[in-house]
Design a protein around this motif. Structure first.
Motif, mmCIF file in Angstrom:
data_model
loop_
_atom_site.group_PDB
_atom_site.id
_atom_site.type_symbol
_atom_site.label_atom_id
_atom_site.label_comp_id
_atom_site.label_asym_id
_atom_site.label_seq_id
_atom_site.Cartn_x
_atom_site.Cartn_y
_atom_site.Cartn_z
ATOM 1 N N GLY A 88 -46.546 50.051 39.163
ATOM 2 C CA GLY A 88 -47.202 50.581 38.882
ATOM 3 C C GLY A 88 -48.496 50.753 39.180
ATOM 4 O O GLY A 88 -49.630 51.553 38.685
ATOM 5 N N THR A 89 -49.088 50.419 40.529
ATOM 6 C CA THR A 89 -50.362 49.691 41.336
ATOM 7 C C THR A 89 -50.264 50.402 42.117
ATOM 8 O O THR A 89 -48.979 50.520 42.668
ATOM 9 N N ASP A 90 -51.324 50.099 42.817
ATOM 10 C CA ASP A 90 -51.700 50.856 44.567
ATOM 11 C C ASP A 90 -50.742 49.919 45.418
ATOM 12 O O ASP A 90 -50.318 50.079 46.167
ATOM 13 N N TYR A 91 -50.298 48.483 44.747
ATOM 14 C CA TYR A 91 -50.198 47.405 45.601
ATOM 15 C C TYR A 91 -49.025 46.635 45.270
ATOM 16 O O TYR A 91 -48.276 45.198 45.152
ATOM 17 N N GLU A 92 -47.741 47.557 44.889
ATOM 18 C CA GLU A 92 -46.315 47.358 44.177
ATOM 19 C C GLU A 92 -45.697 46.441 44.913
ATOM 20 O O GLU A 92 -44.726 45.961 44.984
ATOM 21 N N ASN A 93 -46.153 46.109 46.486
ATOM 22 C CA ASN A 93 -45.594 45.222 47.207
ATOM 23 C C ASN A 93 -46.243 44.090 46.965
ATOM 24 O O ASN A 93 -45.704 43.067 47.961
ATOM 25 N N LEU A 94 -47.006 43.566 46.185
ATOM 26 C CA LEU A 94 -47.802 42.363 46.687
ATOM 27 C C LEU A 94 -47.094 41.010 45.065
ATOM 28 O O LEU A 94 -47.355 42.450 44.274
ATOM 29 N N LYS A 95 -47.486 40.010 44.834
ATOM 30 C CA LYS A 95 -47.324 39.428 43.751
ATOM 31 C C LYS A 95 -48.303 38.337 43.966
ATOM 32 O O LYS A 95 -48.575 37.754 45.016
ATOM 33 N N VAL A 96 -48.925 37.434 42.754
ATOM 34 C CA VAL A 96 -49.254 35.864 42.746
ATOM 35 C C VAL A 96 -47.889 35.577 43.305
ATOM 36 O O VAL A 96 -47.266 34.682 42.208
ATOM 37 N N GLU A 97 -48.608 34.557 43.676
ATOM 38 C CA GLU A 97 -47.265 33.390 44.374
ATOM 39 C C GLU A 97 -48.305 31.577 43.564
ATOM 40 O O GLU A 97 -49.608 31.448 43.628
ATOM 41 N N GLY A 98 -47.502 30.862 42.604
ATOM 42 C CA GLY A 98 -47.581 29.365 42.318
ATOM 43 C C GLY A 98 -48.786 30.090 40.796
ATOM 44 O O GLY A 98 -49.160 31.031 40.360
ATOM 45 N N THR A 99 -49.829 28.657 40.839
ATOM 46 C CA THR A 99 -50.713 29.250 39.135
ATOM 47 C C THR A 99 -51.710 29.173 39.202
ATOM 48 O O THR A 99 -51.843 29.615 38.431
ATOM 49 N N ILE A 249 -78.461 31.619 34.281
ATOM 50 C CA ILE A 249 -77.382 32.678 34.068
ATOM 51 C C ILE A 249 -77.166 32.580 32.894
ATOM 52 O O ILE A 249 -77.299 31.618 31.814
ATOM 53 N N SER A 250 -76.184 33.426 31.863
ATOM 54 C CA SER A 250 -75.877 33.745 30.896
ATOM 55 C C SER A 250 -74.540 32.949 30.336
ATOM 56 O O SER A 250 -74.403 31.746 31.091
ATOM 57 N N ILE A 251 -74.749 32.904 29.636
ATOM 58 C CA ILE A 251 -73.650 32.233 28.546
ATOM 59 C C ILE A 251 -72.040 32.434 29.402
ATOM 60 O O ILE A 251 -71.992 33.566 29.798
ATOM 61 N N PRO A 252 -71.675 31.761 29.410
ATOM 62 C CA PRO A 252 -69.740 31.971 29.967
ATOM 63 C C PRO A 252 -69.283 33.134 28.662
ATOM 64 O O PRO A 252 -68.643 32.596 28.138
ATOM 65 N N TYR A 253 -68.666 34.420 30.022
ATOM 66 C CA TYR A 253 -68.068 35.105 28.862
ATOM 67 C C TYR A 253 -66.459 35.427 29.399
ATOM 68 O O TYR A 253 -65.783 36.030 28.217
ATOM 69 N N MET A 254 -66.012 34.933 30.073
ATOM 70 C CA MET A 254 -64.845 35.209 30.427
ATOM 71 C C MET A 254 -64.331 33.774 31.453
ATOM 72 O O MET A 254 -64.621 33.735 32.182
ATOM 73 N N GLN A 255 -62.820 33.444 31.107
ATOM 74 C CA GLN A 255 -62.473 32.242 32.458
ATOM 75 C C GLN A 255 -61.863 33.218 33.509
ATOM 76 O O GLN A 255 -61.402 33.994 32.920
ATOM 77 N N ASN A 256 -61.248 32.453 34.510
ATOM 78 C CA ASN A 256 -60.985 33.236 35.256
ATOM 79 C C ASN A 256 -60.777 32.204 36.227
ATOM 80 O O ASN A 256 -60.734 30.542 36.120
ATOM 81 N N LYS A 257 -59.676 32.803 37.221
ATOM 82 C CA LYS A 257 -59.307 31.378 38.778
ATOM 83 C C LYS A 257 -58.657 31.637 39.962
ATOM 84 O O LYS A 257 -58.939 33.345 39.289
ATOM 85 N N GLN A 258 -58.910 31.317 40.376
ATOM 86 C CA GLN A 258 -58.514 32.076 42.429
ATOM 87 C C GLN A 258 -56.831 32.047 42.105
ATOM 88 O O GLN A 258 -55.901 30.560 41.847
ATOM 89 N N VAL A 259 -56.707 32.960 42.780
ATOM 90 C CA VAL A 259 -54.537 32.881 42.350
ATOM 91 C C VAL A 259 -54.336 33.256 44.033
ATOM 92 O O VAL A 259 -55.443 33.924 44.871
ATOM 93 N N LYS A 260 -53.098 32.922 44.301
ATOM 94 C CA LYS A 260 -53.102 33.116 45.877
ATOM 95 C C LYS A 260 -51.770 34.274 46.191
ATOM 96 O O LYS A 260 -51.383 34.612 45.032
ATOM 97 N N VAL A 261 -52.439 35.027 46.306
ATOM 98 C CA VAL A 261 -50.964 36.607 47.292
ATOM 99 C C VAL A 261 -50.742 36.809 47.698
ATOM 100 O O VAL A 261 -51.294 36.311 49.174
ATOM 101 N N ILE A 262 -49.775 36.994 48.157
ATOM 102 C CA ILE A 262 -48.643 37.231 49.158
ATOM 103 C C ILE A 262 -47.829 38.544 48.981
ATOM 104 O O ILE A 262 -47.919 39.307 48.185
ATOM 105 N N LYS A 263 -46.670 39.442 49.873
ATOM 106 C CA LYS A 263 -45.819 40.395 49.846
ATOM 107 C C LYS A 263 -44.835 39.980 49.158
ATOM 108 O O LYS A 263 -44.403 37.943 49.055
#
Length: 265
Positions: A88-99, A249-263
């Motif tokens: 349903g996105t512009d990149y239907e051919n991509l996915k996240v690999e790993g945690t 810098i403000s208070i932290p307002y959202m958690q995030n992480k980096q992810v690996k994206v592949i085909k």
């Protein structure tokens, strides 16, 4: 005749040897946005030791490179992967690999010593307490990673400059952004939308000023801020010790992480 056979064999062996050299596996390519948290992961994580790293201008460009096959993988923000890749996105051919890698927090950056930081913190607390922040986050499927802890003593910094008077007098907060969904992006009608867009507008409404969004180069964000071309960086910016030293810098307002994206296939 024997000499001709030997010469022919030598030519065949030379050709095969040359072909063998060309058939050696080329280095895998990993891409990430220049001077981003993703770049740090791409350049330092053990998983990417055998990869050749290439910097790109934006996270969107990183996804384009993987989608087109000019890169084997990209490192992007987890929040961008939500709604930007897969069905349903512009990149239907991509996915996240790993945690994922390196859990981190987003914050809003102001000029060092700016008294606007504390005012924005109070506005964020109000929006969290009245449920407005969660409502905006849920709209963009980000409700589960909202933090905005009201105990923010660790992020209080000495106020040396009255940025607030400067901003209040002109009646607007100029917000430096880059475009990436679901934070700041344009809909089919060319209207700027996204979690950060609505969040910033809600905070500015609490402060009685207007929100004005200005696209910047992420690599030049600190220069733009200190030159007063913008009043803050509000664009999924990871809080780091280095940035906390250079900016308020403000208070932290959202958690995030980096992810690996592949085909995906």
């Amino acid at each position: 005749m024997k000499k001709i056979l030997i010469l022919a064999l030598a030519v065949v062996l030379a050709i095969c040897g040359f072909a063998g050299c060309n058939q050696e596996e080329e280095a895998l390519v990993i891409v990430a946005e220049k001077e981003s948290a993703g770049e740090t992961v791409a350049m330092t994580a053990d998983e990417f030791k055998e990869y050749s790293y290439t910097a790109v201008d934006t996270q969107a460009k990183a996804l384009m490179e993987v989608s087109s096959g000019t890169a084997d993988a990209a490192v992007i923000d987890y929040v961008m992967s939500i709604g930007s890749i897969g069905e349903g996105t512009d990149y239907e051919n991509l996915k996240v690999e790993g945690t994922g890698f390196n859990e981190e927090n987003y914050g809003i950056a102001f000029r060092k010593g700016s008294d606007v930081t504390a005012k924005v913190n109070e506005a964020i607390k109000t929006l969290k307490d009245n449920g407005k922040l969660k409502q905006i986050a849920d709209k963009y499927k980000l409700g589960e990673i909202i933090t905005a802890d009201s105990t923010f003593d660790a992020f209080k910094q000495s106020e040396t400059d009255s940025d607030w008077e400067y901003i209040k007098n002109k009646g607007e907060l100029i917000i430096g952004i880059t475009y990436f969904a679901p934070m700041n992006y344009k809909d089919d009608n060319g209207e700027l939308i996204g979690f950060e867009t609505e969040f910033a507008k809600a905070v500015c409404a609490e402060l009685g000023i207007n929100a004005k969004f200005q696209e910047i180069s992420w690599a030049a964000k600190e220069t733009e801020l200190n030159a007063k071309n913008i009043d803050c960086i509000w664009n999924g910016m990871t809080i780091t010790d280095e940035r906390a030293e250079a900016m308020s810098i403000s208070i932290p307002y959202m958690q995030n992480k980096q992810v690996k994206v592949i085909k995906a296939n």
